[in-house]
Design a protein around this motif. Structure first.
Motif, PDB file in Angstrom:
ATOM      1  N   PHE A  29       0.827  -1.198   0.000  1.00 47.91           N
ATOM      2  CA  PHE A  29       0.000   0.000   0.000  1.00 47.91           C
ATOM      3  C   PHE A  29       0.864   1.252   0.000  1.00 47.91           C
ATOM      4  N   SER A  30       0.287   2.353  -0.437  1.00 49.10           N
ATOM      5  CA  SER A  30       0.981   3.627  -0.456  1.00 49.10           C
ATOM      6  C   SER A  30       1.252   4.102   0.966  1.00 49.10           C
ATOM      7  N   PHE A  31       2.373   4.800   1.119  1.00 49.07           N
ATOM      8  CA  PHE A  31       2.715   5.353   2.422  1.00 49.07           C
ATOM      9  C   PHE A  31       1.854   6.574   2.730  1.00 49.07           C
ATOM     10  N   ILE A  32       1.554   6.756   4.014  1.00 52.19           N
ATOM     11  CA  ILE A  32       0.795   7.923   4.444  1.00 52.19           C
ATOM     12  C   ILE A  32       1.607   9.191   4.215  1.00 52.19           C
ATOM     13  N   ALA A  33       2.884   9.125   4.531  1.00 57.16           N
ATOM     14  CA  ALA A  33       3.771  10.254   4.339  1.00 57.16           C
ATOM     15  C   ALA A  33       5.188   9.754   4.135  1.00 57.16           C
ATOM     16  N   MET A  34       6.000  10.558   3.490  1.00 56.23           N
ATOM     17  CA  MET A  34       7.412  10.281   3.342  1.00 56.23           C
ATOM     18  C   MET A  34       8.177  11.558   3.670  1.00 56.23           C
ATOM     19  N   GLY A  35       9.435  11.405   4.029  1.00 53.15           N
ATOM     20  CA  GLY A  35      10.186  12.588   4.380  1.00 53.15           C
ATOM     21  C   GLY A  35      11.669  12.340   4.501  1.00 53.15           C
ATOM     22  N   TRP A  36      12.351  13.404   4.880  1.00 55.42           N
ATOM     23  CA  TRP A  36      13.795  13.372   5.059  1.00 55.42           C
ATOM     24  C   TRP A  36      14.158  13.897   6.434  1.00 55.42           C
ATOM     25  N   TYR A  37      15.070  13.215   7.080  1.00 55.10           N
ATOM     26  CA  TYR A  37      15.652  13.622   8.343  1.00 55.10           C
ATOM     27  C   TYR A  37      17.159  13.661   8.170  1.00 55.10           C
ATOM     28  N   ARG A  38      17.840  14.367   9.053  1.00 58.26           N
ATOM     29  CA  ARG A  38      19.287  14.423   8.960  1.00 58.26           C
ATOM     30  C   ARG A  38      19.902  14.418  10.348  1.00 58.26           C
ATOM     31  N   GLN A  39      21.140  13.958  10.411  1.00 59.88           N
ATOM     32  CA  GLN A  39      21.872  13.916  11.666  1.00 59.88           C
ATOM     33  C   GLN A  39      23.309  14.333  11.410  1.00 59.88           C
ATOM     34  N   ALA A  40      23.706  15.425  12.038  1.00 66.00           N
ATOM     35  CA  ALA A  40      25.068  15.918  11.948  1.00 66.00           C
ATOM     36  C   ALA A  40      25.882  15.357  13.103  1.00 66.00           C
ATOM     37  N   PRO A  41      27.200  15.307  12.973  1.00 64.03           N
ATOM     38  CA  PRO A  41      28.040  14.793  14.054  1.00 64.03           C
ATOM     39  C   PRO A  41      27.803  15.536  15.357  1.00 64.03           C
ATOM     40  N   ALA A  49      12.161  17.692   6.092  1.00 64.01           N
ATOM     41  CA  ALA A  49      10.951  17.956   5.325  1.00 64.01           C
ATOM     42  C   ALA A  49      10.120  16.689   5.232  1.00 64.01           C
ATOM     43  N   THR A  50       8.805  16.853   5.172  1.00 63.23           N
ATOM     44  CA  THR A  50       7.893  15.737   4.986  1.00 63.23           C
ATOM     45  C   THR A  50       6.853  16.105   3.939  1.00 63.23           C
ATOM     46  N   ILE A  51       6.258  15.077   3.352  1.00 62.65           N
ATOM     47  CA  ILE A  51       5.195  15.278   2.375  1.00 62.65           C
ATOM     48  C   ILE A  51       4.207  14.131   2.493  1.00 62.65           C
ATOM     49  N   THR A  52       2.916  14.454   2.520  1.00 60.91           N
ATOM     50  CA  THR A  52       1.874  13.444   2.610  1.00 60.91           C
ATOM     51  C   THR A  52       1.504  12.951   1.223  1.00 60.91           C
ATOM     52  N   SER A  53       0.689  11.895   1.193  1.00 62.94           N
ATOM     53  CA  SER A  53       0.233  11.368  -0.083  1.00 62.94           C
ATOM     54  C   SER A  53      -0.603  12.387  -0.844  1.00 62.94           C
ATOM     55  N   GLY A  54      -1.218  13.324  -0.124  1.00 67.47           N
ATOM     56  CA  GLY A  54      -2.007  14.366  -0.749  1.00 67.47           C
ATOM     57  C   GLY A  54      -1.206  15.575  -1.192  1.00 67.47           C
ATOM     58  N   GLY A  55       0.088  15.591  -0.885  1.00 71.13           N
ATOM     59  CA  GLY A  55       0.941  16.671  -1.338  1.00 71.13           C
ATOM     60  C   GLY A  55       1.197  17.767  -0.325  1.00 71.13           C
ATOM     61  N   SER A  56       0.689  17.620   0.884  1.00 72.55           N
ATOM     62  CA  SER A  56       0.942  18.612   1.924  1.00 72.55           C
ATOM     63  C   SER A  56       2.378  18.496   2.418  1.00 72.55           C
ATOM     64  N   THR A  57       3.090  19.615   2.479  1.00 71.32           N
ATOM     65  CA  THR A  57       4.502  19.612   2.854  1.00 71.32           C
ATOM     66  C   THR A  57       4.746  20.342   4.156  1.00 71.32           C
ATOM     67  N   ASN A  58       5.849  19.976   4.791  1.00 70.50           N
ATOM     68  CA  ASN A  58       6.284  20.609   6.022  1.00 70.50           C
ATOM     69  C   ASN A  58       7.806  20.672   6.003  1.00 70.50           C
ATOM     70  N   TYR A  59       8.364  21.838   6.360  1.00 71.83           N
ATOM     71  CA  TYR A  59       9.802  22.038   6.320  1.00 71.83           C
ATOM     72  C   TYR A  59      10.320  22.562   7.645  1.00 71.83           C
ATOM     73  N   ALA A  60      11.537  22.170   7.975  1.00 73.34           N
ATOM     74  CA  ALA A  60      12.230  22.806   9.079  1.00 73.34           C
ATOM     75  C   ALA A  60      12.528  24.253   8.713  1.00 73.34           C
ATOM     76  N   ASN A  61      12.490  25.131   9.702  1.00 73.31           N
ATOM     77  CA  ASN A  61      12.736  26.547   9.435  1.00 73.31           C
ATOM     78  C   ASN A  61      14.115  26.786   8.820  1.00 73.31           C
ATOM     79  N   SER A  62      15.074  25.967   9.179  1.00 75.24           N
ATOM     80  CA  SER A  62      16.432  26.160   8.700  1.00 75.24           C
ATOM     81  C   SER A  62      16.602  25.892   7.210  1.00 75.24           C
ATOM     82  N   VAL A  63      15.660  25.179   6.604  1.00 79.54           N
ATOM     83  CA  VAL A  63      15.772  24.844   5.187  1.00 79.54           C
ATOM     84  C   VAL A  63      14.662  25.459   4.355  1.00 79.54           C
ATOM     85  N   LYS A  64      13.704  26.089   4.990  1.00 79.00           N
ATOM     86  CA  LYS A  64      12.564  26.668   4.289  1.00 79.00           C
ATOM     87  C   LYS A  64      13.037  27.712   3.282  1.00 79.00           C
ATOM     88  N   GLY A  65      12.550  27.591   2.064  1.00 82.74           N
ATOM     89  CA  GLY A  65      12.948  28.500   1.003  1.00 82.74           C
ATOM     90  C   GLY A  65      14.150  28.032   0.218  1.00 82.74           C
TER      91      GLY A  65
END
Length: 115
Positions: A29-41, A49-65
């Motif tokens: 089945f399709s995923f409810i949402a997919m996204g990216w996480y990161r970890q620095a040393p 950032a995340t995105i739902t199956s419907g196209g709704s997105t969410n970004y961390a303030n540090s990467v927005k824009g």
């Protein structure tokens, strides 16, 4: 069995761009949402950032824009277009997929931005 495989990481100079890809296999089945996480040393893993199956997105303030997340639902693939990269973006980037009952993670891909 679900497997997420990231690609596209590498070494770039500040101000340049990079595109990350994540391909999922083994899901029924399709995923409810997919996204990216990161970890620095020395830091905790954080949401990028995340995105739902419907196209709704969410970004961390540090990467927005600067970063843009997109997905192809039929392929269960997610992408991260990274522009105007900064040295502080250096981290291991992990693909995430949220199913109805389970969260899945990729193995991570290294992104290094030199000043």
């Amino acid at each position: 069995q679900v497997q997420l495989v990231e690609s596209g990481g590498g070494l770039v100079q500040a101000g340049e761009s990079l595109r990350l890809s994540c391909a999922a296999s083994g899901s029924i089945f399709s995923f409810i949402a997919m996204g990216w996480y990161r970890q620095a040393p020395g830091k905790e893993r954080e949401l990028v950032a995340t995105i739902t199956s419907g196209g709704s997105t969410n970004y961390a303030n540090s990467v927005k824009g600067r970063f843009t997340i997109s997905r192809e639902n039929a392929k269960n693939a997610v992408y991260l277009q990274m522009s105007s990269l900064k040295p502080e973006d250096t981290a291991v980037y992990y693909c995430n997929a949220k199913g109805m009952y389970t969260n899945y993670w990729g193995q991570g891909t290294q992104v290094t931005v030199s000043s």
